[in-house]
Design a protein around this motif. Structure first.
Motif, PDB file in Angstrom:
ATOM      1  N   ASP A   1       0.837  -1.202   0.000  1.00  0.00           N
ATOM      2  CA  ASP A   1       0.000   0.000   0.000  1.00  0.00           C
ATOM      3  C   ASP A   1       0.871   1.251   0.000  1.00  0.00           C
ATOM      4  O   ASP A   1       1.980   1.248   0.556  1.00  0.00           O
ATOM      5  CB  ASP A   1      -0.904   0.026   1.240  1.00  0.00           C
ATOM      6  N   GLU A   2       0.391   2.280  -0.620  1.00  0.00           N
ATOM      7  CA  GLU A   2       1.097   3.556  -0.610  1.00  0.00           C
ATOM      8  C   GLU A   2       1.255   4.033   0.832  1.00  0.00           C
ATOM      9  O   GLU A   2       0.294   4.010   1.612  1.00  0.00           O
ATOM     10  CB  GLU A   2       0.300   4.582  -1.420  1.00  0.00           C
ATOM     11  N   PRO A   3       2.458   4.421   1.239  1.00  0.00           N
ATOM     12  CA  PRO A   3       2.652   4.848   2.628  1.00  0.00           C
ATOM     13  C   PRO A   3       1.740   6.022   2.993  1.00  0.00           C
ATOM     14  O   PRO A   3       1.512   6.916   2.169  1.00  0.00           O
ATOM     15  CB  PRO A   3       4.125   5.266   2.670  1.00  0.00           C
ATOM     16  N   GLU A   4       1.214   6.007   4.203  1.00  0.00           N
ATOM     17  CA  GLU A   4       0.373   7.117   4.643  1.00  0.00           C
ATOM     18  C   GLU A   4       1.188   8.402   4.760  1.00  0.00           C
ATOM     19  O   GLU A   4       0.683   9.491   4.512  1.00  0.00           O
ATOM     20  CB  GLU A   4      -0.281   6.770   5.981  1.00  0.00           C
ATOM     21  N   THR A   5       2.465   8.253   5.125  1.00  0.00           N
ATOM     22  CA  THR A   5       3.377   9.396   5.152  1.00  0.00           C
ATOM     23  C   THR A   5       4.290   9.291   3.943  1.00  0.00           C
ATOM     24  O   THR A   5       4.992   8.296   3.779  1.00  0.00           O
ATOM     25  CB  THR A   5       4.208   9.414   6.443  1.00  0.00           C
ATOM     26  N   ASP A   6       4.282  10.298   3.080  1.00  0.00           N
ATOM     27  CA  ASP A   6       5.090  10.250   1.864  1.00  0.00           C
ATOM     28  C   ASP A   6       6.548   9.939   2.180  1.00  0.00           C
ATOM     29  O   ASP A   6       7.157  10.566   3.053  1.00  0.00           O
ATOM     30  CB  ASP A   6       5.004  11.591   1.124  1.00  0.00           C
ATOM     31  N   GLY A   7       7.093   8.968   1.439  1.00  0.00           N
ATOM     32  CA  GLY A   7       8.494   8.629   1.595  1.00  0.00           C
ATOM     33  C   GLY A   7       8.811   7.682   2.727  1.00  0.00           C
ATOM     34  O   GLY A   7       9.960   7.256   2.873  1.00  0.00           O
ATOM     35  N   ASN A   8       7.806   7.306   3.539  1.00  0.00           N
ATOM     36  CA  ASN A   8       8.048   6.396   4.658  1.00  0.00           C
ATOM     37  C   ASN A   8       7.946   4.951   4.169  1.00  0.00           C
ATOM     38  O   ASN A   8       6.971   4.249   4.427  1.00  0.00           O
ATOM     39  CB  ASN A   8       7.050   6.655   5.786  1.00  0.00           C
TER      40      ASN A   8
END
Length: 835
Positions: A148-155
């Motif tokens: 899944d795409e991280p909820e925090t960008d770049g995490n």
């Protein structure tokens, strides 16, 4: 022991001097002629894909370079011009595909991982259509973790996957074994009473993991006759002189004992042993039971379908031994086949030859050891052969942020795949270990691998014309339109009927015509001069005596292989993963995550809130209906019938009642263009809408009220007739209903049936996109960049000095870079990265 008198080494079409010696020898040599002729008439192709990364997140793009070669010498194939590349969901659905034009054996493409996809283990597979004649096992396949795409960008340390609840699973499930499993592989295929045999074995656990075991073999009197112990990655062998046809094997693992029966023993037969311990030559030993008559038999030695040597013999009671220089054979899997005058295979064995192994290594250097965020990187590349000479060639290149690397069990490269993994069965762990040394220990490990995982990709009896070979798929030298015409009421082919097709897209169009053959088949080859890209409207008609005929027009375009089952190594990831279950799922009793994931740690949570409102499921009605029509089958007549066949968890409380999804009511909306007067099925219940009018349906479940208020109301999308839907009321309900959006056609071709004409679609070549190289030359403080793939180029070329230079910009976080280069020279020599 009798030494070999004649060993025939073959480099061209085989003409054996044995022909002049005896009629039996002539029969044996005729099989060899057939094999080499078969390889010329039906050359096998291989496909290998190099990817920009080892794993992905939703929102990323999978970039790849494809290499298509002739299997015999691994040179670029001049045959196929169309490559099929497919992206499959964890459940086996082909969610996206690419049809790429092959030029000089190469092409490249990409798959955007849309945010509406569900995370999980995705498969990318690639093949030419001609490859399917040799079985689905021959195609290229690789599995990637997609998070899944991280909820925090770049995490990217946050790795979360969906459990896949509610999605129909098309993949076959592998049979589960016990805690300890053991399989036996007699050398040459059979163990025979009275003949000393070497028995390979493989030990694995319940999930498929390699096990370390020790044990012994016991005869019927309970006496131990041999001992066994794993030597390498769950594999080993033991020596046995069978006296009966059944033995008991008792092994120990982690302090517990397990019993197995070994009964694959023939009372009479042949045994072939291959000794690979000598670095210069093979020693081949052939033995038979004394009760078998003395007969003329032969051993053929082949590599990738071409016979390079043959040895004929009249085998007596004593073993027959001969040697074969390794230098006279190609590098790769060598197939030893013992056969008789009737073409029966008496014994067969694979071995691996590394003696003439050649490959090039690419090295890379940068101006600095470390780079600050968003700084420009200049990288200098050097390609050399094994003795340091410069090489002028081309290859694909990826530079990644090593800090975000995803470590999976896949470790193949173009060298190990073409020479080893594509020619044997199953997963090969750390395949480069077999290429970096040519010592006795490595050869022993390789020999075990060949005994345990040997698989004859090249079927000897088929190539020798003992078994029939049927060409089901033709080599695509251009884009085809082909199929079959059947009479509508009788299951009878329509012979010698006139078929006309016409295609339209934007302002372009063209047409052609032909006549069906005696079997009702028709075939068009589309000209390369026409740039056929993207999706075209295709119409076909059938006429007889210049009158349209009402027929079944079936297109031959659904040849995608059945999804394979995932194995234990496919799902191995060295990172902790969070797996989100659906809100409908209270437990994992029926949908165990352990069935799909083998990870150090699995955390089950509720479905996460997505960053944007998107459908739970998208159903391509057009594709599903066309697939049924192309196979001559009946298709669902209404939306309700289609949903019953395709949507899991769809139920009715009564025969006349409305549908529910997972216990929730359904509200229907029609995606009608603004201002359109075409409103399909007005006055009909949505479930009774004709399926021919529907292109796609999407199902919205969680947060459907937000979607309804924001999207449906703002865009003026109409609710299902006959009653109007009060959107605010829908949004405020305690148990929000499921929303099904119906997307009808808007092209005017699907309003009614036209006699003798079929309207459908045709996918031309996929439009090839270019990797976007970000320019940070004008960056300002506060700019961020979280790319994991810093650089991707499917075509990097070195000059006559073996040198090349590339430039790109660093991301925000990268401190160390990972370089991956793969390619193939025009002479078939693999190119890999120097570690």
């Amino acid at each position: 022991m009798k030494k070999s008198a004649v060993l025939l080494l073959l480099t061209h079409l085989l003409v054996l001097p044995l022909v002049a010696q005896s009629q039996p020898a002539k029969v044996l040599s005729d099989y060899i002629k057939e094999i080499n002729q078969f390889n010329k008439r039906n050359p096998q192709e291989k496909v290998y894909l190099h990817f920009d990364n080892t794993g992905y997140f939703l929102g990323d793009t999978i970039w790849f370079k494809a290499y298509t070669v002739l299997a015999e010498q691994h040179r670029f194939s001049p045959l196929s011009k169309v490559l099929h590349v497919e992206l499959l969901t964890p459940q086996g659905e082909v969610i996206a595909n690419r049809k790429l034009m092959i030029e000089n054996g190469q092409c490249h493409g990409e798959f955007p991982l849309k945010r509406i996809y569900r995370s999980g283990f995705y498969e990318v597979r690639a093949y030419t259509r001609g490859m399917l004649n040799f079985g689905d096992d021959c195609i290229f396949s690789r599995v990637f973790p997609v998070y899944d795409e991280p909820e925090t960008d770049g995490n990217y340390a946050e790795k979360a996957m969906d459990s896949g609840f509610g999605v129909k699973n098309e993949r076959k499930k592998e049979k589960k074994g016990g805690k300890v499993n053991l399989a036996f592989f007699p050398e040459g295929g059979n163990a025979v009473v009275g003949i000393a045999s070497r028995i390979g074995f493989k030990a694995w656990g319940a999930k498929g993991e390699d096990l370390q075991i020790t044990g012994a073999v016991y005869n019927s009197s309970g006496n131990s006759v041999s001992f066994l112990s794993t030597y390498h990655q769950g594999m080993g062998f033991f020596e046995l002189l069978p006296e009966t046809t059944s033995y008991k094997v008792i092994v120990e693992h982690e302090g517990k004992q397990y019993d197995f029966n070994f009964s694959d023993i023939l009372p009479a037969g042949y045994v072939m042993r291959i000794n690979d311990t000598n670095e210069e030559s093979y020693q081949i030993e052939i033995s038979k039971s004394s009760v078998l008559p003395r007969d003329t038999i032969a051993v053929s030695v082949s590599c990738r379908g071409t016979v390079y040597a043959v040895e004929a013999m009249r085998l007596a009671d004593a073993p027959y031994v001969f040697r074969l220089p390794k230098s006279r054979l190609p590098a790769g899997c060598i197939q030893f086949t013992l056969y008789d005058k009737k073409g029966n295979i008496l014994a067969e064995r694979l071995s691996f030859n590394t003696r003439p192994l050649t490959y090039y290594r690419l090295s890379a250097q940068t101006e600095k050891q470390t780079y600050v965020p968003l700084e420009k990187v200049n990288m200098f590349l050097s390609l050399n052969d094994s003795i340091g000479n410069p090489v002028e060639s081309s290859f694909s290149l990826s530079v990644r942020d090593a800090g975000t690397e995803i470590y999976t069990s896949y470790q193949d490269n173009i060298l190990t795949d073409l020479l080893l993994s594509s020619d044997i069965k199953g997963y090969v762990a750390n395949p480069m270990q077999y290429f970096e040394k040519d010592d006795r220990a490595t050869r022993m490990k390789l020999d075990l691998l060949m005994m345990v995982q040997g698989w004859c990709r090249y079927d000897w009896q088929t190539m020798a014309d003992v078994s029939p070979f049927r060409v089901k798929h033709y080599i695509e030298q251009a884009l085809p339109i082909n199929g079959k015409i059947m009479e509508l009421l009788r299951n009878k082919s329509k012979a010698y009927a006139d078929v006309i097709f016409w295609m339209n897209k934007d302002n372009a169009s063209f047409h052609s015509h032909c006549q069906t053959d005696a079997g009702g088949h028709f075939y068009f080859m589309l000209p390369d001069s026409v740039k056929l890209e993207g999706k075209w409207q295709l119409s076909l008609s059938v006429t007889e005596k210049k009158k349209l005929k009402h027929c079944r027009i079936m297109l031959d375009r659904h040849f995608s292989p059945v999804p394979r089952s995932y194995s234990y190594p496919d799902l191995l990831v060295k990172d902790t993963v969070t797996v989100f279950s659906d809100e409908f799922e209270d437990s994992l009793k029926q949908h165990s995550v352990d069935e799909m994931q083998y990870l150090p740690q699995v955390i089950i949570k509720k479905q996460r809130i997505r960053k944007e409102i998107s459908p739970e499921f998208v159903y391509d009605v057009e594709k599903d209906v066309n697939k049924l029509m192309d196979s001559g089958k009946n298709y669902p007549g209404t939306l309700g019938e289609y949903m019953e066949n395709n949507i899991p968890h769809l139920r009715k409380d009564s025969a006349d009642g409305p549908y529910q999804y997972a216990g929730k009511d359904i509200v229907y909306f029609f995606d009608i263009q603004k201002g359109s007067t075409r409103y399909p099925a007005r006055g009909l219940p949505p479930e009774q809408m004709p399926i021919e009018n529907i292109r796609q349906i999407t199902l919205y479940d969680q947060y459907a009220q937000l979607w309804a208020v924001k999207k449906i109301k703002e865009e003026g999308i109409e609710a299902a007739s006959p009653s109007d839907i009060d959107l605010p009321t829908v949004a405020s309900l305690l148990h929000t209903p499921v929303i099904i959006m119906v997307h009808p056609y808007n092209d005017g071709l699907h309003d009614g049936y036209q006699k003798g004409i079929r309207h459908t679609f045709y996918d031309g070549y996929s439009q090839v996109k270019r990797f976007y190289h970000i320019d940070h030359s004008n960056s300002v403080p506060g700019d961020i960049d979280f790319r994991r793939t810093l650089y991707w180029n499917p075509e990097v070329k070195t000059d006559s000095q073996g040198k090349a230079q590339i430039s790109f910009y660093n991301n925000t976080t990268c401190r160390r870079m990972k370089i991956s280069a793969e390619g193939l020279s025009d002479s078939g020599i693999p190119i890999i990265t120097k570690e």
